[in-house]
Design a protein around this motif. Structure first.
Motif, PDB file in Angstrom:
ATOM      1  N   UNK A  48      27.960 -27.995 -24.182  1.00  0.00           N
ATOM      2  CA  UNK A  48      27.019 -27.956 -25.298  1.00  0.00           C
ATOM      3  C   UNK A  48      25.854 -27.019 -25.058  1.00  0.00           C
ATOM      4  N   UNK A  49      24.843 -27.190 -25.937  1.00  0.00           N
ATOM      5  CA  UNK A  49      23.635 -26.377 -25.893  1.00  0.00           C
ATOM      6  C   UNK A  49      22.544 -27.133 -25.138  1.00  0.00           C
ATOM      7  N   UNK A  50      21.769 -26.394 -24.369  1.00  0.00           N
ATOM      8  CA  UNK A  50      20.650 -26.955 -23.623  1.00  0.00           C
ATOM      9  C   UNK A  50      19.408 -26.161 -23.982  1.00  0.00           C
ATOM     10  N   UNK A  51      18.370 -26.863 -24.434  1.00  0.00           N
ATOM     11  CA  UNK A  51      17.111 -26.226 -24.795  1.00  0.00           C
ATOM     12  C   UNK A  51      16.060 -26.650 -23.784  1.00  0.00           C
ATOM     13  N   UNK A  52      15.413 -25.661 -23.185  1.00  0.00           N
ATOM     14  CA  UNK A  52      14.425 -25.929 -22.146  1.00  0.00           C
ATOM     15  C   UNK A  52      13.140 -25.182 -22.500  1.00  0.00           C
ATOM     16  N   UNK A  53      12.019 -25.901 -22.433  1.00  0.00           N
ATOM     17  CA  UNK A  53      10.718 -25.272 -22.648  1.00  0.00           C
ATOM     18  C   UNK A  53      10.381 -24.375 -21.483  1.00  0.00           C
ATOM     19  N   UNK A  54       9.744 -23.259 -21.803  1.00  0.00           N
ATOM     20  CA  UNK A  54       9.306 -22.317 -20.773  1.00  0.00           C
ATOM     21  C   UNK A  54       7.797 -22.436 -20.629  1.00  0.00           C
ATOM     22  N   UNK A  55       7.283 -22.432 -19.401  1.00  0.00           N
ATOM     23  CA  UNK A  55       5.831 -22.490 -19.220  1.00  0.00           C
ATOM     24  C   UNK A  55       5.183 -21.247 -19.826  1.00  0.00           C
ATOM     25  N   UNK A  62       7.328 -21.493 -26.077  1.00  0.00           N
ATOM     26  CA  UNK A  62       8.457 -20.636 -25.709  1.00  0.00           C
ATOM     27  C   UNK A  62       9.555 -21.533 -25.149  1.00  0.00           C
ATOM     28  N   UNK A  63      10.786 -21.162 -25.448  1.00  0.00           N
ATOM     29  CA  UNK A  63      11.914 -21.941 -24.941  1.00  0.00           C
ATOM     30  C   UNK A  63      13.132 -21.050 -24.814  1.00  0.00           C
ATOM     31  N   UNK A  64      14.133 -21.571 -24.126  1.00  0.00           N
ATOM     32  CA  UNK A  64      15.400 -20.877 -23.962  1.00  0.00           C
ATOM     33  C   UNK A  64      16.509 -21.851 -24.355  1.00  0.00           C
ATOM     34  N   UNK A  65      17.539 -21.327 -25.001  1.00  0.00           N
ATOM     35  CA  UNK A  65      18.720 -22.109 -25.350  1.00  0.00           C
ATOM     36  C   UNK A  65      19.899 -21.515 -24.584  1.00  0.00           C
ATOM     37  N   UNK A  66      20.580 -22.375 -23.836  1.00  0.00           N
ATOM     38  CA  UNK A  66      21.728 -21.948 -23.041  1.00  0.00           C
ATOM     39  C   UNK A  66      22.919 -22.808 -23.440  1.00  0.00           C
ATOM     40  N   UNK A 115      24.720 -18.359 -13.876  1.00  0.00           N
ATOM     41  CA  UNK A 115      26.063 -18.929 -13.783  1.00  0.00           C
ATOM     42  C   UNK A 115      26.310 -19.522 -12.401  1.00  0.00           C
ATOM     43  N   UNK A 116      25.962 -18.775 -11.364  1.00  0.00           N
ATOM     44  CA  UNK A 116      26.159 -19.256  -9.994  1.00  0.00           C
ATOM     45  C   UNK A 116      25.341 -20.505  -9.710  1.00  0.00           C
ATOM     46  N   UNK A 117      24.128 -20.519 -10.195  1.00  0.00           N
ATOM     47  CA  UNK A 117      23.253 -21.662  -9.981  1.00  0.00           C
ATOM     48  C   UNK A 117      23.812 -22.910 -10.673  1.00  0.00           C
ATOM     49  N   UNK A 136      28.002 -19.176 -22.810  1.00  0.00           N
ATOM     50  CA  UNK A 136      28.475 -18.639 -24.079  1.00  0.00           C
ATOM     51  C   UNK A 136      27.336 -18.195 -25.004  1.00  0.00           C
ATOM     52  N   UNK A 137      26.090 -18.650 -24.665  1.00  0.00           N
ATOM     53  CA  UNK A 137      24.941 -18.212 -25.460  1.00  0.00           C
ATOM     54  C   UNK A 137      23.696 -18.333 -24.611  1.00  0.00           C
TER      55      UNK A 137
END
Length: 141
Positions: A48-55, A62-66, A115-117, A136-137
């Motif tokens: 699925x999608x993971x949304x994380x806030x960025x400091x 600011x956030x990132x969606x992975x 990806x490795x992490x 994938x995103x």
């Protein structure tokens, strides 16, 4: 395959000539699918999608969606489905840690490192059958 099909057609002709039910002479559709479908070696399992806030230094959000998908060995797919909540938790924890270290900033994200992490985190939970982690995103706000 051709000889089996030919045999089935001959059986249909004989049944029609003798007045036998056609349904009795046809093989089950599941048998056809089993004959025709090759066995898959790998399966893809979307986490699925993971949304994380960025400091942020300024008060702008600011956030990132992975989006993460796992490539697994086909016989092990169910094990990954069963562990899905723990796998999602591991991905979210790793993304949050990367965010705190400012590794997820736009222009600083190395997709191979990401990806490795994630692979390392997921392998700690279920290493057997895990072939790859596919991003994938990746979207920044």
């Amino acid at each position: 395959m051709v000889t089996k099909t030919r045999r089935h057609l001959m059986g249909l002709l004989a049944a029609a000539t003798l007045g036998t039910s056609l349904a009795a002479t046809l093989p089950a559709p599941a048998a056809w699918a089993a004959e025709a479908a090759p066995k898959k070696e790998t399966e893809f399992f979307p986490l699925g999608d993971f949304t994380v806030n960025l400091p942020s230094a300024n008060r702008r959000m600011a956030y990132v969606v992975v989006s993460v998908t796992l490539e697994t060995e086909a016989p092990r797919l169910q094990a990954f489905r069963d562990l899905s909540p723990r796998l999602k938790q591991a991905v979210l924890r790793r993304l949050m840690a990367m965010s705190e270290r400012q590794e997820l900033r736009p222009g600083r994200v190395d997709p191979a490192l990401l990806r490795d992490s994630l692979f390392d985190s997921l392998a700690q939970i279920q290493e057997e059958g895990l072939k790859d982690v596919v991003i994938t995103r990746l979207i920044h706000s």
